[in-house]
Write a protein that holds these residues in place. Structure first.
Motif, PDB file in Angstrom:
ATOM      1  N   TRP A   1      -3.615   7.496   7.113  1.00  6.82           N
ATOM      2  CA  TRP A   1      -2.729   8.393   6.383  1.00  6.82           C
ATOM      3  C   TRP A   1      -1.984   9.349   7.304  1.00  6.82           C
ATOM      4  O   TRP A   1      -1.662  10.467   6.923  1.00  6.82           O
ATOM      5  CB  TRP A   1      -3.527   9.155   5.328  1.00  6.82           C
TER       6      TRP A   1
ATOM      7  N   SER B   1       1.184  10.916   9.103  1.00  3.40           N
ATOM      8  CA  SER B   1       2.573  11.047   8.719  1.00  3.40           C
ATOM      9  C   SER B   1       3.232  12.022   9.670  1.00  3.40           C
ATOM     10  O   SER B   1       2.749  12.230  10.777  1.00  3.40           O
ATOM     11  CB  SER B   1       2.659  11.514   7.260  1.00  3.40           C
TER      12      SER B   1
ATOM     13  N   ARG C   1       2.691  13.276   1.880  1.00  2.00           N
ATOM     14  CA  ARG C   1       2.891  11.840   2.118  1.00  2.00           C
ATOM     15  C   ARG C   1       1.566  11.104   2.193  1.00  2.00           C
ATOM     16  O   ARG C   1       1.451   9.958   1.748  1.00  2.00           O
ATOM     17  CB  ARG C   1       3.696  11.628   3.399  1.00  2.00           C
TER      18      ARG C   1
ATOM     19  N   GLN D   1       0.564   7.977  -0.212  1.00  2.00           N
ATOM     20  CA  GLN D   1       0.201   6.683   0.354  1.00  2.00           C
ATOM     21  C   GLN D   1      -1.212   6.269  -0.066  1.00  2.00           C
ATOM     22  O   GLN D   1      -1.464   5.112  -0.399  1.00  2.00           O
ATOM     23  CB  GLN D   1       0.298   6.746   1.877  1.00  2.00           C
TER      24      GLN D   1
ATOM     25  N   GLY E   1      -2.992   2.478  -0.204  1.00  2.00           N
ATOM     26  CA  GLY E   1      -3.034   2.280   1.235  1.00  2.00           C
ATOM     27  C   GLY E   1      -4.375   2.692   1.813  1.00  2.00           C
ATOM     28  O   GLY E   1      -4.832   3.804   1.595  1.00  2.00           O
TER      29      GLY E   1
ATOM     30  N   ALA F   1      -0.960  -0.137   6.119  1.00  2.00           N
ATOM     31  CA  ALA F   1      -0.169   0.733   5.252  1.00  2.00           C
ATOM     32  C   ALA F   1       0.736   1.631   6.077  1.00  2.00           C
ATOM     33  O   ALA F   1       1.907   1.846   5.738  1.00  2.00           O
ATOM     34  CB  ALA F   1      -1.100   1.567   4.369  1.00  2.00           C
TER      35      ALA F   1
ATOM     36  N   SER G   1       4.829   1.550   6.084  1.00  2.00           N
ATOM     37  CA  SER G   1       5.574   2.783   5.868  1.00  2.00           C
ATOM     38  C   SER G   1       6.574   3.014   6.994  1.00  2.00           C
ATOM     39  O   SER G   1       7.729   3.388   6.754  1.00  2.00           O
ATOM     40  CB  SER G   1       4.599   3.964   5.768  1.00  2.00           C
TER      41      SER G   1
END
Length: 623
Positions: A10, A12, A259, A263, A268, A273, A277
């Motif tokens: 995750w 971002s 985000r 996700q 994800g 994932a 992205s």
């Protein structure tokens, strides 16, 4: 894009200073990732909840269709009060702002412009939030039957973009849209060494805070999805990806809570994932960015707000923590409130301070207890928790469930005095004063020793002169009977109306099973406490002491003529058997300890475990 492959699923982006980039890589190589061990689950939960509140507030301007400048900074309540004093806010708005002032100054501006809300943006946001919420609930309820979760965020974004373009929302209703997205990327450039030299010192704390924010979000999802994360690997991933991206003038990559929430909620779970992205973002920026030109920003804000549900629902932990562990609840609330009031950077530092303070206070003021034997067993538990217990007369078992160090040694000694029921130093001084008086009376002939004890030969009452009262030196030394005809029984009646506090305690057992370390200050305090007890004729035993502590005691010359190594026993039950053998009068009834039930766990060759009880005679019981 590189960080999406190297670090947590995750990862971002959000805006950080470029000079943080090499700091992350350097910290990863130097294995500085150990700092994440100080981020407890409670602190992370409170911190991420505060971050979710910040994000929620930041999206309100898009949902309401307001033009609000970015405002940040701690203690924004001062700004609200000044505005209220100027009469710019009504009473209702001022109270509402005071309620939500913990978020940021953005709320004050939003409430000030609430009458300028764009109705079309509000309706679009409400519809998007309602549909996304319902579909996500259906995804959760039927996730076992669905091959993949319904990507409702993507579907609603495409629909909203098409409807906005078809009905020309920007022109007809004045809504704010994404607008033109520049194509392509900046050409690569070499790093500016001069800027790095000027900002290297300031970049280090910023890198720490940025990494803490990223790791906090990663830890939330690692707990939720049951996998482990490595702080050093995260640092190296951030550093490598940012060094690559910085050459193209990109923003520094870290973790964006909004985000990440989107996700994760869409299914994800792996680095794939993150790769998808990154590929989609690359395609948009290179080729199809113009298709998102009519997309209302309120749609994006609504999607973000709905996906913050999981983070905001962490508020449900507060009642549970309050019932189960109040110090952890204080850490949660302190971190959350501080992060909301002061911002994420200062709030994280304040939360760490509260967390470390709670650890210090727990170690400084542990829950000491007096143990007793559960009848018929070799188990010793807190006597307050059990009814059918056996406490030998004149024996106390004291347990401290904490390391003993400079901050809690005095607390340990005070609790020990409370447990034994008397102050040994005060008793020792009383006895030494009584010995002085007895010697003086024997010297003057007012007392005479006989086979039946001391005989008072004075005709009248014996007065204690002021010279004796003022002579108080050496009262803390051991009692000395060498020039007396016999040893004095302090629990018997003393001559010449001399009174000394009686001590019924014969043996004291200190359970050190939970004591993990002792510092030098604690060693001195512990030795003083032991000597005071030994000098009032109390046998002291220390059980279950860690070998490391024993080695330290030897190295620090802890033992002498009074404090001897033989006071240490391997187990508590061994010490109790020794005491009962030395003082058989401590037994209530011999029949109670004729047999002791010992629980034995046996490992069978087949791999199973079974327990059985066996009756062992008292004289043969060993642990």
């Amino acid at each position: 894009m590189v960080s999406s492959l190297l670090s947590s699923p995750w990862s971002s982006t959000f805006s950080l200073e470029p000079q943080d980039i090499s700091q992350w890589l350097a910290m990863g190589i130097l294995q500085v990732g150990f700092v994440v061990m100080y981020l407890s689950d409670t602190l992370v939960s409170g911190f991420t909840t505060a971050a979710a509140i910040h994000i929620l507030v930041s999206q309100l301007k898009f949902v309401l269709g307001l033009q609000v400048p970015g405002i940040s900074g701690p203690l924004s309540i001062i700004y609200v009060r000044q505005t209220a004093n100027r009469g710019a806010l009504s009473l209702f708005k001022f109270l509402a702002a005071c309620v939500f002032v913990t978020c940021s100054q953005t709320l004050e501006v939003i409430f000030g412009k609430i009458q300028s809300t764009n109705g079309c943006d509000v309706i679009i946001s409400l519809v998007i939030m309602l549909v996304v919420f319902i579909v996500k609930e259906l995804n959760d309820r039927f996730k076992a039957k669905l091959p993949v979760p319904i990507p409702i965020e993507v579907i609603m974004t495409v629909i909203a973009c098409g409807v906005s373009y078809a009905f020309d929302f920007r022109t007809k209703y004045g809504i704010d849209v994404v607008g033109h997205i520049p194509k392509g990327y900046e050409p690569p450039i070499a790093p500016n060494v001069h800027v790095f030299q000027e900002t290297a010192v300031e970049a280090f704390p910023m890198a720490i805070v940025g990494f803490a924010v990223a790791f906090s979000v990663a830890k939330v999802y690692s707990v939720k999805h049951d996998y482990t994360i490595d702080g050093n690997q995260e640092l190296i991933a951030f550093g490598m990806s940012n060094i690559f991206g910085a050459s193209f003038k990109s923003f520094a990559a870290s973790t964006a809570l909004s985000r990440s929430a989107v996700q994760e909620s869409t299914g994800g779970k792996t680095q794939i994932a993150g790769l998808l992205s990154a590929v989609i973002v690359m395609i948009v920026t290179v080729a199809i960015g113009f298709l998102l030109d009519p997309l209302p920003k309120s749609v994006l804000g609504a999607v973000v707000i709905v996906n913050l549900k999981g983070m905001l629902m962490q508020f449900q932990e507060v009642p549970y923590l309050w019932r189960r562990d109040k110090p952890d609840c204080v850490v949660w609330l302190g971190t959350c409130i501080a992060a909301v009031l002061l911002g994420l950077d200062l709030g994280l530092a304040a939360g760490l301070g509260v967390e470390l303070l709670s650890v210090v206070l727990r170690a400084q003021f542990p829950r000491c207890s007096v143990l007793a034997n559960i009848k018929g067993t070799d188990i010793y538990k807190d006597r307050k928790d059990y009814a059918d217990i056996f406490e030998p007369e004149g024996v106390k078992i004291f347990r401290i469930p904490s390391p003993i160090f400079f901050a809690n040694i005095e607390f340990f000694r005070s609790k020990l005095v409370e447990a034994v029921g008397f102050n040994p130093l005060r008793v020792l001084r009383k006895r030494n004063k009584a010995l002085r008086r007895i010697r003086k009376l024997l010297k003057k002939g007012f007392l005479q020793w006989t086979s039946n004890g001391f005989l008072n030969t004075s005709c009248g009452p014996i007065q204690e002169d002021s010279e004796f009262e003022n002579n108080m030196e050496d009262l803390d030394q051991p009692t000395d009977f060498k020039d007396l005809p016999a040893r004095i029984d302090w629990n018997a009646e003393l001559p010449a109306n001399i009174t000394v506090p009686k001590v019924d305690l014969r043996s004291l057992v200190l359970d050190f099973a939970a004591v993990s370390f002792l510092d030098v200050s604690a060693l001195k305090g512990l030795k003083a406490a032991l000597k005071e007890l030994i000098r009032v004729e109390v046998d002291v035993y220390i059980v279950a002491c860690d070998p490391y502590i024993l080695e330290k005691l030897h190295n620090c010359s802890f033992f002498d003529e009074e404090v001897e190594p033989r006071m240490f026993f391997l187990t508590l039950h061994d010490a109790m058997l020794h005491i009962l053998d030395k003082h058989p009068q401590c037994m209530e009834k011999k029949s109670n300890f004729d047999k002791i039930v010992t629980t034995v766990t046996i490992h069978n060759p087949g791999g199973s475990l079974r327990s059985r009880d066996r009756n062992v005679p008292d004289s043969e019981t060993k642990l």
